[in-house]
Design a protein around this motif. Structure first.
Motif, short mmCIF file in Angstrom:
data_model
loop_
_atom_site.label_atom_id
_atom_site.label_comp_id
_atom_site.label_asym_id
_atom_site.label_seq_id
_atom_site.Cartn_x
_atom_site.Cartn_y
_atom_site.Cartn_z
N ALA A 196 0.04 -29.50 18.93
CA ALA A 196 0.73 -30.62 19.16
C ALA A 196 -0.10 -31.72 18.57
O ALA A 196 0.33 -32.81 17.95
CB ALA A 196 0.98 -31.06 20.58
N VAL A 197 -1.49 -31.68 18.70
CA VAL A 197 -2.42 -32.88 18.32
C VAL A 197 -2.95 -32.50 16.81
O VAL A 197 -3.67 -33.16 16.36
CB VAL A 197 -3.37 -33.24 19.59
N ARG A 198 -2.61 -31.41 16.29
CA ARG A 198 -3.30 -30.84 15.19
C ARG A 198 -4.70 -30.95 15.18
O ARG A 198 -5.50 -31.45 14.27
CB ARG A 198 -2.81 -31.74 14.02
N ASP A 199 -5.25 -30.04 16.10
CA ASP A 199 -6.90 -30.27 16.20
C ASP A 199 -7.30 -28.86 15.59
O ASP A 199 -7.48 -27.66 15.93
CB ASP A 199 -7.19 -29.79 17.61
N VAL A 231 8.42 -34.80 26.20
CA VAL A 231 8.34 -34.86 27.55
C VAL A 231 7.77 -33.71 28.28
O VAL A 231 7.50 -32.74 27.48
CB VAL A 231 10.00 -34.70 28.18
N PRO A 232 7.28 -33.75 29.60
CA PRO A 232 6.42 -32.57 30.21
C PRO A 232 7.49 -31.22 30.11
O PRO A 232 8.62 -31.22 30.10
CB PRO A 232 6.36 -33.28 31.60
N LYS A 270 8.87 -40.17 31.98
CA LYS A 270 7.75 -40.46 30.76
C LYS A 270 7.92 -41.65 30.26
O LYS A 270 9.22 -42.27 30.14
CB LYS A 270 7.96 -39.48 29.81
N VAL A 271 6.99 -42.26 29.88
CA VAL A 271 7.13 -43.69 29.24
C VAL A 271 6.46 -43.60 28.02
O VAL A 271 5.19 -43.29 27.74
CB VAL A 271 6.44 -45.07 30.06
N HIS A 272 6.92 -44.02 26.74
CA HIS A 272 6.42 -43.76 25.49
C HIS A 272 6.50 -45.29 24.86
O HIS A 272 7.49 -45.94 25.08
CB HIS A 272 7.11 -42.81 24.40
N ALA A 273 5.50 -45.47 23.91
CA ALA A 273 5.68 -46.73 23.25
C ALA A 273 6.71 -46.39 22.13
O ALA A 273 6.44 -45.53 21.47
CB ALA A 273 4.28 -47.30 22.55
N ASP A 318 2.56 -36.56 23.52
CA ASP A 318 1.60 -36.64 24.40
C ASP A 318 0.99 -35.27 24.59
O ASP A 318 1.85 -34.43 25.08
CB ASP A 318 1.94 -37.23 25.84
N PRO A 319 -0.25 -34.77 24.43
CA PRO A 319 -0.67 -33.68 24.36
C PRO A 319 -0.63 -33.08 25.81
O PRO A 319 -0.52 -31.76 26.31
CB PRO A 319 -1.92 -33.56 24.15
N SER A 320 -0.59 -33.94 26.96
CA SER A 320 -0.56 -33.32 28.35
C SER A 320 0.87 -33.01 28.46
O SER A 320 0.92 -32.23 29.56
CB SER A 320 -1.02 -34.34 29.21
N ASP A 321 1.54 -33.10 27.74
CA ASP A 321 3.17 -32.64 28.07
C ASP A 321 3.35 -31.14 27.51
O ASP A 321 4.41 -30.62 28.21
CB ASP A 321 4.10 -33.47 27.19
#
Length: 174
Positions: free
Chosen positions: A61-64, A8-9, A36-39, A49-52
Protein backbone atom coordinates in the motif's frame (compact mmCIF):
# COMPACT_ATOMS: atom_id res chain seq x y z
CA UNK A 1 -19.14 12.12 -7.99
CA UNK A 2 -15.71 11.69 -6.31
CA UNK A 3 -13.78 9.82 -9.04
CA UNK A 4 -11.00 9.15 -6.48
CA UNK A 5 -10.06 6.16 -4.33
CA UNK A 6 -10.09 6.25 -0.54
CA UNK A 7 -9.12 3.40 1.79
CA UNK A 8 -11.27 1.98 4.58
CA UNK A 9 -10.21 -0.36 7.43
CA UNK A 10 -10.12 -4.03 6.44
CA UNK A 11 -13.03 -5.04 8.68
CA UNK A 12 -15.37 -2.87 6.54
CA UNK A 13 -14.37 -4.38 3.19
CA UNK A 14 -17.43 -5.94 1.59
CA UNK A 15 -19.91 -4.06 3.79
CA UNK A 16 -22.04 -1.17 2.65
CA UNK A 17 -20.62 2.24 3.48
CA UNK A 18 -21.84 5.75 2.82
CA UNK A 19 -19.56 8.54 1.66
CA UNK A 20 -20.04 12.23 2.39
CA UNK A 21 -17.70 14.78 0.89
CA UNK A 22 -17.20 18.51 1.03
CA UNK A 23 -14.47 20.67 -0.53
CA UNK A 24 -11.80 19.68 2.01
CA UNK A 25 -12.61 16.22 3.33
CA UNK A 26 -14.26 12.88 2.66
CA UNK A 27 -16.06 11.09 5.50
CA UNK A 28 -16.94 7.40 5.29
CA UNK A 29 -19.74 5.93 7.44
CA UNK A 30 -20.82 2.35 8.17
CA UNK A 31 -24.38 2.75 9.36
CA UNK A 32 -24.24 5.70 11.75
CA UNK A 33 -20.61 5.10 12.75
CA UNK A 34 -17.93 7.37 11.31
CA UNK A 35 -15.33 4.94 9.96
CA UNK A 36 -12.73 7.12 8.25
CA UNK A 37 -11.93 10.71 7.37
CA UNK A 38 -9.62 11.52 4.45
CA UNK A 39 -8.45 14.81 3.02
CA UNK A 40 -9.97 15.24 -0.43
CA UNK A 41 -7.68 14.45 -3.35
CA UNK A 42 -7.87 15.34 -7.04
CA UNK A 43 -9.90 13.14 -9.40
CA UNK A 44 -7.98 10.03 -10.46
CA UNK A 45 -5.78 10.10 -7.34
CA UNK A 46 -5.97 7.98 -4.20
CA UNK A 47 -5.71 8.47 -0.47
CA UNK A 48 -4.36 5.41 1.31
CA UNK A 49 -3.87 4.96 5.03
CA UNK A 50 -1.42 2.07 5.72
CA UNK A 51 -3.16 1.32 9.03
CA UNK A 52 -6.27 0.32 7.04
CA UNK A 53 -4.48 -2.74 5.64
CA UNK A 54 -3.82 -6.02 7.46
CA UNK A 55 -0.33 -6.74 8.80
CA UNK A 56 2.06 -7.58 5.98
CA UNK A 57 -0.14 -6.07 3.25
CA UNK A 58 0.70 -2.48 4.17
CA UNK A 59 4.07 -2.78 2.36
CA UNK A 60 2.32 -2.82 -1.01
CA UNK A 61 0.00 0.00 0.00
CA UNK A 62 2.77 2.44 0.84
CA UNK A 63 5.20 1.12 -1.80
CA UNK A 64 7.91 0.48 0.79
CA UNK A 65 10.87 -0.61 -1.33
CA UNK A 66 13.25 -1.06 1.62
CA UNK A 67 11.05 -3.62 3.39
CA UNK A 68 10.55 -5.48 0.10
CA UNK A 69 14.33 -5.75 -0.35
CA UNK A 70 14.62 -6.92 3.28
CA UNK A 71 12.08 -9.68 2.54
CA UNK A 72 14.16 -10.75 -0.47
CA UNK A 73 17.36 -10.79 1.60
CA UNK A 74 15.69 -13.21 4.02
CA UNK A 75 15.47 -15.69 1.11
CA UNK A 76 19.20 -15.37 0.38
CA UNK A 77 22.02 -12.89 -0.14
CA UNK A 78 21.95 -13.14 -3.93
CA UNK A 79 18.15 -13.00 -4.03
CA UNK A 80 18.41 -9.72 -2.10
CA UNK A 81 21.04 -8.35 -4.48
CA UNK A 82 18.88 -9.45 -7.41
CA UNK A 83 15.89 -7.58 -5.92
CA UNK A 84 18.05 -4.48 -5.44
CA UNK A 85 19.11 -4.65 -9.09
CA UNK A 86 15.48 -5.01 -10.18
CA UNK A 87 14.50 -1.93 -8.19
CA UNK A 88 17.51 0.19 -9.21
CA UNK A 89 15.46 2.43 -11.51
CA UNK A 90 14.23 6.01 -11.13
CA UNK A 91 10.67 4.84 -10.25
CA UNK A 92 11.26 1.63 -8.26
CA UNK A 93 7.59 1.04 -7.36
CA UNK A 94 6.92 0.39 -11.07
CA UNK A 95 8.98 -2.81 -10.76
CA UNK A 96 7.79 -4.04 -7.36
CA UNK A 97 5.66 -6.74 -8.99
CA UNK A 98 8.82 -8.30 -10.39
CA UNK A 99 10.23 -8.63 -6.87
CA UNK A 100 6.95 -10.14 -5.68
CA UNK A 101 7.26 -12.67 -8.54
CA UNK A 102 10.82 -13.44 -7.40
CA UNK A 103 9.59 -14.04 -3.84
CA UNK A 104 6.86 -16.36 -5.18
CA UNK A 105 9.59 -18.34 -6.96
CA UNK A 106 11.33 -18.75 -3.60
CA UNK A 107 8.15 -20.20 -2.12
CA UNK A 108 7.58 -22.49 -5.10
CA UNK A 109 11.13 -23.82 -5.70
CA UNK A 110 12.80 -23.20 -2.35
CA UNK A 111 15.23 -20.51 -1.27
CA UNK A 112 18.35 -22.55 -2.05
CA UNK A 113 17.55 -23.18 -5.70
CA UNK A 114 16.47 -19.58 -6.35
CA UNK A 115 19.59 -18.35 -4.54
CA UNK A 116 21.81 -20.47 -6.81
CA UNK A 117 20.04 -19.31 -9.99
CA UNK A 118 20.18 -15.66 -8.89
CA UNK A 119 23.90 -16.02 -8.20
CA UNK A 120 24.46 -17.41 -11.71
CA UNK A 121 22.23 -14.79 -13.30
CA UNK A 122 24.05 -11.96 -11.52
CA UNK A 123 27.40 -13.36 -12.68
CA UNK A 124 26.21 -12.97 -16.28
CA UNK A 125 24.43 -9.66 -15.57
CA UNK A 126 21.00 -11.14 -16.40
CA UNK A 127 18.30 -9.26 -14.49
CA UNK A 128 15.08 -10.80 -15.80
CA UNK A 129 12.66 -12.59 -13.48
CA UNK A 130 10.93 -14.47 -16.33
CA UNK A 131 14.28 -15.91 -17.39
CA UNK A 132 15.02 -16.94 -13.79
CA UNK A 133 11.62 -18.66 -13.70
CA UNK A 134 12.38 -20.53 -16.95
CA UNK A 135 15.78 -21.56 -15.62
CA UNK A 136 14.16 -22.94 -12.46
CA UNK A 137 11.46 -24.79 -14.40
CA UNK A 138 13.88 -26.40 -16.86
CA UNK A 139 16.57 -27.24 -14.31
CA UNK A 140 16.63 -30.81 -13.16
CA UNK A 141 16.37 -31.26 -9.41
CA UNK A 142 19.64 -32.37 -7.84
CA UNK A 143 19.80 -36.15 -7.74
CA UNK A 144 21.40 -38.01 -4.87
CA UNK A 145 24.14 -40.36 -6.10
CA UNK A 146 23.71 -44.07 -5.48
CA UNK A 147 26.45 -46.17 -3.86
CA UNK A 148 27.72 -47.60 -7.17
CA UNK A 149 28.15 -44.09 -8.63
CA UNK A 150 30.62 -43.01 -5.95
CA UNK A 151 33.73 -44.39 -7.66
CA UNK A 152 36.56 -42.26 -9.02
CA UNK A 153 37.41 -42.85 -12.65
CA UNK A 154 40.81 -41.79 -13.93
CA UNK A 155 40.57 -39.94 -17.21
CA UNK A 156 43.33 -40.13 -19.83
CA UNK A 157 45.37 -36.99 -20.52
CA UNK A 158 44.04 -34.86 -23.36
CA UNK A 159 45.64 -35.30 -26.76
CA UNK A 160 46.65 -31.67 -26.96
CA UNK A 161 48.64 -31.75 -23.70
CA UNK A 162 52.36 -31.05 -24.15
CA UNK A 163 55.14 -31.94 -21.79
CA UNK A 164 57.60 -29.31 -23.15
CA UNK A 165 56.97 -25.72 -24.14
CA UNK A 166 56.81 -25.19 -27.92
CA UNK A 167 59.99 -24.12 -29.68
CA UNK A 168 60.52 -22.10 -32.80
CA UNK A 169 61.18 -24.17 -35.98
CA UNK A 170 64.74 -22.78 -36.12
CA UNK A 171 65.47 -23.84 -32.54
CA UNK A 172 64.64 -20.56 -30.78
CA UNK A 173 61.94 -20.14 -28.20
CA UNK A 174 59.29 -17.55 -28.79
Amino acid sequence: MLRSLYSVPTRYVGSTVRVRADRASVRIYAGTELVKVHARVAPGKRSTDPSDYPMGKDVAAVRDVASLIASAKKCGVHVGVYAERLLAVPLPWTRMRLVYALLRLCKKFGNGRVEAICQSALAFDVVDVQRVARMLETAKPPASPSTDQRTVIALPAPVTARSKPPTHPRGRRR
